[in-house]
Design a protein around this motif. Structure first.
Motif, PDB file in Angstrom:
ATOM      1  N   GLY A   8      37.844  82.228 108.763  1.00  0.00           N
ATOM      2  CA  GLY A   8      38.398  83.566 108.881  1.00  0.00           C
ATOM      3  C   GLY A   8      39.517  83.612 109.895  1.00  0.00           C
ATOM      4  O   GLY A   8      39.812  82.631 110.595  1.00  0.00           O
ATOM      5  N   ALA A   9      40.167  84.741 110.014  1.00  0.00           N
ATOM      6  CA  ALA A   9      41.304  84.902 110.920  1.00  0.00           C
ATOM      7  C   ALA A   9      40.830  85.048 112.368  1.00  0.00           C
ATOM      8  O   ALA A   9      39.708  85.479 112.642  1.00  0.00           O
ATOM      9  CB  ALA A   9      42.117  86.118 110.511  1.00  0.00           C
ATOM     10  N   ASP A  10      41.710  84.632 113.291  1.00  0.00           N
ATOM     11  CA  ASP A  10      41.422  84.884 114.707  1.00  0.00           C
ATOM     12  C   ASP A  10      41.191  86.379 114.909  1.00  0.00           C
ATOM     13  O   ASP A  10      41.777  87.223 114.201  1.00  0.00           O
ATOM     14  CB  ASP A  10      42.596  84.423 115.570  1.00  0.00           C
ATOM     15  N   ARG A  11      40.337  86.707 115.880  1.00  0.00           N
ATOM     16  CA  ARG A  11      40.020  88.121 116.072  1.00  0.00           C
ATOM     17  C   ARG A  11      39.773  88.454 117.545  1.00  0.00           C
ATOM     18  O   ARG A  11      39.498  87.566 118.358  1.00  0.00           O
ATOM     19  CB  ARG A  11      38.809  88.507 115.234  1.00  0.00           C
ATOM     20  N   GLN A  12      39.854  89.728 117.840  1.00  0.00           N
ATOM     21  CA  GLN A  12      39.514  90.255 119.155  1.00  0.00           C
ATOM     22  C   GLN A  12      38.268  91.121 119.014  1.00  0.00           C
ATOM     23  O   GLN A  12      38.174  91.941 118.097  1.00  0.00           O
ATOM     24  CB  GLN A  12      40.672  91.087 119.715  1.00  0.00           C
ATOM     25  N   VAL A  13      37.291  90.879 119.903  1.00  0.00           N
ATOM     26  CA  VAL A  13      36.032  91.609 119.818  1.00  0.00           C
ATOM     27  C   VAL A  13      35.682  92.187 121.184  1.00  0.00           C
ATOM     28  O   VAL A  13      36.200  91.747 122.225  1.00  0.00           O
ATOM     29  CB  VAL A  13      34.891  90.704 119.314  1.00  0.00           C
ATOM     30  N   GLU A  54      29.044  90.908 116.220  1.00  0.00           N
ATOM     31  CA  GLU A  54      30.100  90.728 115.229  1.00  0.00           C
ATOM     32  C   GLU A  54      29.590  89.854 114.071  1.00  0.00           C
ATOM     33  O   GLU A  54      28.814  88.925 114.276  1.00  0.00           O
ATOM     34  CB  GLU A  54      31.324  90.069 115.855  1.00  0.00           C
ATOM     35  N   VAL A  90      38.240  83.513 119.086  1.00  0.00           N
ATOM     36  CA  VAL A  90      37.729  84.854 119.355  1.00  0.00           C
ATOM     37  C   VAL A  90      38.099  85.234 120.791  1.00  0.00           C
ATOM     38  O   VAL A  90      37.786  84.498 121.736  1.00  0.00           O
ATOM     39  CB  VAL A  90      36.200  84.921 119.153  1.00  0.00           C
ATOM     40  N   LYS A 123      38.275  83.775 125.955  1.00  0.00           N
ATOM     41  CA  LYS A 123      38.657  83.267 124.640  1.00  0.00           C
ATOM     42  C   LYS A 123      37.754  82.092 124.278  1.00  0.00           C
ATOM     43  O   LYS A 123      37.517  81.205 125.105  1.00  0.00           O
ATOM     44  CB  LYS A 123      40.115  82.840 124.628  1.00  0.00           C
ATOM     45  N   LEU A 178      38.202  79.214 114.325  1.00  0.00           N
ATOM     46  CA  LEU A 178      38.978  80.399 114.623  1.00  0.00           C
ATOM     47  C   LEU A 178      38.833  80.693 116.115  1.00  0.00           C
ATOM     48  O   LEU A 178      37.925  80.171 116.773  1.00  0.00           O
ATOM     49  CB  LEU A 178      38.518  81.601 113.794  1.00  0.00           C
TER      50      LEU A 178
END
Length: 297
Positions: free
Chosen positions: A207-212, A218, A281, A260, A279
Motif C-alpha cells: 500500500g501507499a505510504d501513510r500518516q497516522v 490502523e 508510516v 517514522k 511502506l
C-alpha cells in the motif's frame, strides 16, 4: 387264399437344426461353432453348410472355426439337408469387436510451463471401424474432459490451461495427462503424457505510504497477485516498532510512539513462493490547541 396288397405313403420329415449360442470375439480371433440337428429318419444321410455372414462359407461339418477380419455384427446360418430333399436352417449372431483403436505420436507443447500457462496436446488416432471415437482426458489437475470425433478422424489437438501446481508444497510438478480412446464397439486404449508445471512466486503491494495518529488502530491490507489463480497465501506484517510480527493478509495495528516506521509485509503461496513489499508510516501525536480566556470587567 386271398392276397390283399396295401400301399402306404411315408412322408419325409426335414431335420431340426440348432446353430448354437450367440457369440462374441475380437477381430482376428478364431470363433468356434458347434451346431447340431435331429432327424426321425434314422437312415437318412445329411449335408451341412455354414454361411458366416461375411461372404464366406464352409460345408461338411457341424463344428467349423472361422476368423473375422473386420469388426461388426454378423448373422451366421447353419443349413442341414437330408438325402430326401428335406432341409432346415437356424441362425446365431456373432459380435466382432475391434482390436481397439490406437492413439500415438503424443506431443505436449510446450513441455514445460509456468502455472497459469497453456499447453497444446496433440496426437494421432486410428481405428479399424468407422464409428465415433471418444477421447477422455484427465489433465492431472483435477479437471477432466471428453471429446467425440467422427469416424475416420486421424488427428487431434486440444489446449489446456494449468492454474496451479499439484500437489501443493512443491516448486514444480511433473504432471501426468491420462488419455483413453474408445471406439464405437467399446474397445479402448490408454496412453499417458507428461508436462512440467513450475510455480510462480506471487507479487504483493503493501500500500501507499501513510500518516497516522499516535495510538489509533490502523488497518493494513496486502494486495496479492499470482499467476496461480488457485494458489492460497499466508501473510505476515512487521511494523518496525519492535512489536512481534502479525500473521494475516488483512491486519490492524496501533503505534505507541510517534516517529517514522518502515513496515514490511511478507507473503508466501502454498508452493513456497514468496514476495515482500514495504511502506513508510509517519506516526504523529495529536496536538492540543488552547484558546486564551479573556476576562471582562
Amino acid at each position: 387264399t386271398n392276397t390283399v396288397t396295401t400301399q402306404a405313403t411315408i412322408s419325409n420329415v426335414a431335420p431340426q437344426v440348432n446353430a448354437g449360442s450367440n457369440q462374441s470375439a475380437v477381430v482376428g480371433a478364431s470363433v468356434q461353432f458347434a451346431g447340431s440337428f435331429s432327424d426321425p429318419g434314422l437312415a437318412d444321410t445329411h449335408t451341412m453348410s455354414w454361411d458366416f455372414g461375411d461372404g464366406s462359407a464352409t460345408q461338411g461339418t457341424l463344428t467349423p472355426a472361422h476368423t473375422y477380419s473386420k469388426s461388426g455384427q454378423y448373422t451366421v446360418t447353419l443349413t442341414v439337408s437330408d438325402d430326401d430333399g428335406g432341409s432346415n436352417a437356424d441362425s446365431l449372431t456373432v459380435d466382432i469387436i475391434g482390436e481397439g483403436p490406437t492413439v500415438a505420436d503424443i506431443s505436449v507443447s510446450p513441455s514445460e510451463i509456468d502455472e497459469g500457462g497453456t499447453i497444446m496436446l496433440s496426437g494421432s488416432m486410428a481405428d479399424d471401424g468407422q464409428g465415433m471415437l471418444t477421447l477422455s482426458l484427465s489433465w492431472g489437475d483435477g479437471l477432466t474432459e471428453t471429446h467425440d470425433f467422427a469416424g475416420g478422424t486421424t488427428t487431434f489437438s486440444l489446449p489446456h490451461t494449468y492454474q496451479v501446481v499439484q500437489p501443493s508444497g512443491t516448486p514444480f510438478d511433473n504432471n501426468s495427462i491420462d488419455l483413453r480412446l474408445t471406439d464405437a464397439s467399446g474397445a479402448f486404449t490408454t496412453i499417458t503424457a507428461v508436462v512440467r508445471i513450475n510455480n510462480v512466486a506471487p507479487k504483493v503491494e503493501a500500500g501507499a505510504d501513510r500518516q497516522v495518529l499516535l495510538g489509533r488502530s490502523e488497518q493494513f491490507t496486502a494486495l496479492i497477485t499470482d499467476q496461480g489463480l488457485l494458489d492460497t497465501h499466508t501473510g505476515s506484517w512487521d511494523f518496525g516498532d519492535g512489536t512481534l510480527p502479525q500473521d494475516g493478509i488483512n491486519v490492524a495495528h496501533a503505534y505507541e510512539s510517534a516517529g517514522k516506521y518502515s513496515v514490511t509485509v511478507s507473503v508466501q503461496d502454498d508452493d513456497g513462493g514468496t514476495a515482500q513489499d514495504t511502506l513508510t508510516v509517519d506516526v504523529i501525536a495529536l496536538q492540543n490547541t488552547f484558546m486564551p480566556v479573556i476576562a471582562r470587567p
